[in-house]
Design a protein around this motif. Structure first.
Motif, PDB file in Angstrom:
ATOM      1  N   ARG A  47       0.837  -1.188   0.000  1.00 16.24           N
ATOM      2  CA  ARG A  47       0.000   0.000   0.000  1.00 16.24           C
ATOM      3  C   ARG A  47       0.876   1.244   0.000  1.00 16.24           C
ATOM      4  O   ARG A  47       2.029   1.207   0.391  1.00 16.24           O
ATOM      5  N   ARG A  48       0.290   2.337  -0.407  1.00 17.00           N
ATOM      6  CA  ARG A  48       0.948   3.633  -0.396  1.00 17.00           C
ATOM      7  C   ARG A  48       2.300   3.610  -1.125  1.00 17.00           C
ATOM      8  O   ARG A  48       3.286   4.182  -0.659  1.00 17.00           O
ATOM      9  N   GLY A  49       2.313   2.914  -2.253  1.00 15.91           N
ATOM     10  CA  GLY A  49       3.493   2.929  -3.118  1.00 15.91           C
ATOM     11  C   GLY A  49       4.720   2.208  -2.581  1.00 15.91           C
ATOM     12  O   GLY A  49       5.811   2.341  -3.139  1.00 15.91           O
ATOM     13  N   ARG A  50       4.530   1.449  -1.513  1.00  9.88           N
ATOM     14  CA  ARG A  50       5.697   0.754  -0.962  1.00  9.88           C
ATOM     15  C   ARG A  50       5.959  -0.554  -1.705  1.00  9.88           C
ATOM     16  O   ARG A  50       5.125  -1.059  -2.425  1.00  9.88           O
ATOM     17  N   PRO A 211      -2.933  10.789   4.921  1.00  9.26           N
ATOM     18  CA  PRO A 211      -2.318  10.741   3.589  1.00  9.26           C
ATOM     19  C   PRO A 211      -1.575  12.034   3.214  1.00  9.26           C
ATOM     20  O   PRO A 211      -0.615  12.001   2.461  1.00  9.26           O
ATOM     21  N   ASP A 212      -2.005  13.181   3.753  1.00 14.69           N
ATOM     22  CA  ASP A 212      -1.305  14.433   3.423  1.00 14.69           C
ATOM     23  C   ASP A 212      -0.039  14.625   4.262  1.00 14.69           C
ATOM     24  O   ASP A 212       0.643  15.647   4.148  1.00 14.69           O
ATOM     25  N   GLY A 242      -8.687   7.379   5.598  1.00 10.13           N
ATOM     26  CA  GLY A 242      -7.367   7.000   5.098  1.00 10.13           C
ATOM     27  C   GLY A 242      -6.299   7.360   6.102  1.00 10.13           C
ATOM     28  O   GLY A 242      -6.545   8.166   6.999  1.00 10.13           O
ATOM     29  N   GLU A 244      -2.521   6.035   8.321  1.00  8.53           N
ATOM     30  CA  GLU A 244      -1.764   4.906   8.837  1.00  8.53           C
ATOM     31  C   GLU A 244      -1.513   5.130  10.318  1.00  8.53           C
ATOM     32  O   GLU A 244      -1.087   6.215  10.711  1.00  8.53           O
ATOM     33  N   THR A 246       0.724   5.062  13.048  1.00  3.92           N
ATOM     34  CA  THR A 246       2.181   4.946  13.084  1.00  3.92           C
ATOM     35  C   THR A 246       2.691   4.537  14.455  1.00  3.92           C
ATOM     36  O   THR A 246       3.804   4.075  14.582  1.00  3.92           O
TER      37      THR A 246
END
Ligand code: BTN
Length: 250
Positions: A47-50, A211-212, A242, A244, A246
């Motif tokens: 996810r998120r381009g990982r 996300p931002d 949306g 994560e 952390t």
């Protein structure tokens, strides 16, 4: 259930493979629920381009295709339902104690055991193609482990032996397919209780990274009917679709 499962030796990403097939309307041989698994995935995506790292034989990497009549807006909460399906599959295979971290990480002892990547294709109104990809660590080699930037665990560490891969894959496919069918009819609501029972961060103080890039601190107050995270902050309970978690202070 009848599956049309193809097992490939090596491919970049089972998600990309199935999405290309679905969007280009390539017809695969066979009928049934379409799924692709791979022995060695060379460009696994998270996810998120990982990136999602795995080596030959050290994990399960597969994707399943589902065509929803509904538009993408209806499908929030789908990834949480998929998480519930994975917990059910693990339990059927005798692997107890896995938990979920919002939105859909499958964890054991605060380390990641499996990840889910759901990709959707469709317009705002019409039916939606969903590719549900799952990566599950079975027995990670030290070299793969060295490339993973968050705490990871594997099935081997949990049960002390290598699981029967075919049986585990079958449990995962069967449970995912029935969860997708149930979701298609009833949405996230029937999964909410079970999801909440396995939520590792329930009532915990967390930092949510949006996300931002900004952060929100608060206490987890559960999940909404659409799978959003409810966070109690200094200004009241707010819902986030949306982001994560952390930090999850125990
Ligand atoms: C995440 O936790 O960020 C999701 C990881 C999803 C990895 C799986 S492996 C099979 C499928 N193909 C991909 O390229 N990604 C998913």
């Amino acid at each position: 259930k009848n599956f049309n499962l193809e097992v490939l030796d090596t491919i970049d990403s089972t998600n990309s493979f199935l999405m290309k097939e679905a969007v280009n309307e390539v017809h695969s041989a066979g009928t049934g629920i379409r799924a692709v698994a791979v022995e060695l995935q060379t460009g696994g995506r998270g996810r998120r381009g990982r990136q999602w790292h795995s080596g030959l034989g050290d994990s399960l990497a597969f994707s399943l295709l589902w065509r929803f009549q509904q538009s993408a807006g209806f499908l929030s909460g789908l990834s949480l339902a998929a998480g519930v399906a994975i917990i059910r599959a693990l339990e059927s295979a005798g692997i107890e104690g896995a938990v979920l971290k919002w939105p859909n990480d499958v964890m054991f002892n605060f380390c990641k055991l499996a990840g889910i990547l759901i990709e959707l294709h469709g317009d705002m109104l019409g039916p939606t193609v969903a590719v549900v990809g799952v990566g599950m660590n079975l027995k990670l080699s030290p070299s793969i482990q060295g490339r993973i930037d968050q705490g990871a665990t594997d099935v081997f560490s949990i049960i002390g032996k290598m699981p029967d891969r075919n049986k585990l894959l079958a449990e995962l496919l069967i449970n995912l397919a029935s969860a997708l069918k149930e979701f298609e009819q009833k949405g996230f609501a029937p999964f909410k209780g079970e999801w909440s029972d396995h939520h590792v961060c329930a009532s915990k103080a967390v930092t949510l990274r949006l996300p931002d890039g900004s952060g929100r601190q608060g206490t987890v107050a559960g999940v909404g009917d659409d799978g959003s995270l409810l966070l109690r902050t200094s200004t009241g309970v707010r819902s986030y679709s949306g982001g994560e978690i952390t930090l999850c202070r125990m």
